[in-house]
Design an enzyme around this catalytic site. Structure first.
Site, PDB file in Angstrom:
ATOM      1  N   ASP A 283      71.512  61.794  -4.473  1.00  0.00           N
ATOM      2  CA  ASP A 283      71.219  63.103  -4.428  1.00  0.00           C
ATOM      3  C   ASP A 283      69.870  63.549  -5.293  1.00  0.00           C
ATOM      4  OD1 ASP A 283      70.902  65.937  -4.135  1.00  0.00           O
ATOM      5  OD2 ASP A 283      72.622  66.334  -5.399  1.00  0.00           O
TER       6      ASP A 283
ATOM      7  N   ASP B  95      63.252  67.660  -0.703  1.00  0.00           N
ATOM      8  CA  ASP B  95      64.509  67.080  -0.977  1.00  0.00           C
ATOM      9  C   ASP B  95      65.104  66.387   0.025  1.00  0.00           C
ATOM     10  OD1 ASP B  95      67.273  67.211  -2.307  1.00  0.00           O
ATOM     11  OD2 ASP B  95      67.788  68.803  -1.010  1.00  0.00           O
TER      12      ASP B  95
END
Ligand SMILES: *[C@@H]1O[C@H](CO)[C@@H](O)[C@H](O)[C@H]1NC(C)=O
Length: 428
Positions: A103, A307
């Site tokens: 992540d 991201d």
């Protein structure tokens, strides 16, 4: 499956564990929708996958809550939900193999730990720190503990962490150090990083899946695994080259501590903008080109987060609306489906009605070359329609992973830059 297990055990037993590799490490990351993913559902069509991806992206984009003027002491930081990529890690000594979410939207790495107060069901055996010779609890009076956004002192003076996710999920436990190892692709060797700071989660509740033994934090903050490994290697950079999610011949690669852009012809670099929280990788998107026509966002310093865990790019509605209008200018409005027929996608065409899709590129601050998307980066079949794979948001713009496919992207945490190069990710 059995062979894989035996192979993994053999690797653990017979490879010489090398400390703090100076030449970095290359590991596989697996998109949750990939045919190689443990989540793969062969009865889902490509459109089902894209619709789910869109809803996931909206939920994740909402959770990048960014307000630099908040009084930090009163504020809790909430982590975006569920990244899209999984990676395999080994924790402790002897090593316990786990699959975890990779992540770039969070910093602290945590795994479920025995003895659990509350653990969700996990396929891999849960890590037991009592069996790891290298496990150490971090006391709460040290700076490492105090640098955690949410921390407290346990009865024995141990540092307690808490990771809160936007969905209400959380992991609570004890901040510790232990060895974290990877099965490195270069040479198939185990590469280990001693004394890595991680959370041992004894109370983990929420919407985690059984293949997810925890989260590997790859954000920009000092406690993220990316920062920690970078410091150990002496080169705080990491990179990835993402394959299309439906590619079935292999996995995307992530590299730590390796220079990956030096041999490439066209590389462009843009500065990271340091804002609160330091976890997120903010870039400055200056303009979007649609067949050479430039449209610009209202404000551009640090206006987009890159991201890997969000699937689709979301653009703030003022920019999204300009992009959409410029695309329709090129394609004409014939075949454009009434808005919201393929919710949450906004711009869709009746399949087969439009041939000439424009070239779309993103231009970032201080970069003279753009991120030039191929048609498959930005358009895809959703049911009977052919849709722009970007969504409109009232929150923050996010550069999602569909629009990062077939680029090698390197994050340099020392230089505070991100660099992009077009790449054949099957050859990385
Ligand atoms: C797989 O996808 C189908 C079609 O969307 C769905 O009905 C089914 O519940 C899914 N199976 C699992 C295990 O998620």
């Amino acid at each position: 499956m059995k062979e894989v297990v035996i192979l993994a055990i053999t690797l653990i037993q017979f490879s010489i564990l090398s400390s703090a590799e100076s030449n970095g490490v290359t590991i596989d990351i697996i998109h949750r929708d990939s045919p190689l993913s443990p989540y793969y559902n062969s009865s889902m069509t490509r459109s089902d996958v894209l619709i789910n991806a869109a809803f996931r992206s909206i939920s994740r984009a909402k959770s990048f809550k960014l307000n630099p003027s908040l009084n930090l002491a009163d504020e809790t930081i909430v982590i975006p939900n569920y990244g899209d990529y999984l990676m395999q890690i080994f924790v402790g000594n002897p090593p316990t193999k786990l699959t975890a979410i990779a992540d770039t939207g969070s910093d602290v790495t945590w795994v479920q730990c025995l003895p659990c107060e509350v653990c969700y069901k996990q396929d891999d055996p849960i890590f037991d720190p009592r069996n790891s010779e290298t496990h150490h609890v971090i006391p709460c009076d040290v700076i490492t503990c105090r640098s955690l956004f949410i921390h407290s002192c346990g009865n024995g003076g141990e540092c307690q962490y808490e990771a809160q996710y936007d969905s209400g999920s959380f992991s609570k436990g004890i901040l510790s150090t232990d060895t974290i190892s990877f099965n490195s692709n270069n040479g198939g060797q185990m590469v280990k990083y001693d004394d890595t700071i991680m959370g041992c989660g004894y109370n983990n509740v929420g919407n985690f899946k059984t293949m997810e033994g925890g989260v590997v934090g790859l954000g920009g903050g000092p406690l993220s695994l990316a920062s920690q490994i970078g410091t150990k290697i002496g080169k705080k950079k990491f990179s990835y080259c993402l394959l299309p999610y439906d590619y079935s011949q292999g996995n995307s690669k992530m590299k730590f501590g390796v220079d990956t852009q030096t041999q490439r012809t066209i590389v462009f670099t843009t500065p990271l903008v340091i804002k609160f929280p330091s976890t997120y990788y903010y870039l400055s998107l200056e303009s979007v080109s649609i067949n050479g026509k430039l449209v610009k966002p209202f404000q551009n310093v640090g206006n987009i987060v890159i991201d890997s865990g969000t699937t689709l790019t979301s653009l703030k509605s003022d920019l999204y609306d300009q992009v959409e209008a410029a695309i329709i200018e090129v394609t004409g409005s014939e075949g454009v489906v009434e808005r919201d027929q393929a919710k949450p996608y906004k711009l869709c065409y009746r399949d087969g009605t439009v041939q000439n899709f424009p070239l779309i590129s993103f231009y970032f601050f201080d970069a003279d070359y753009g991120l030039h998307f191929t048609e498959s980066n930005v358009f895809g079949k959703v049911g009977d329609f052919y849709c722009l794979l970007m969504i409109s948001t009232e929150e923050h713009s996010i550069l999602g992973n569909f629009q990062q496919v077939s680029f090698n992207i390197e994050y340099d945490l020392d230089q505070k830059t991100v660099s992009f190069a077009e790449a054949d990710c099957t050859k990385e």
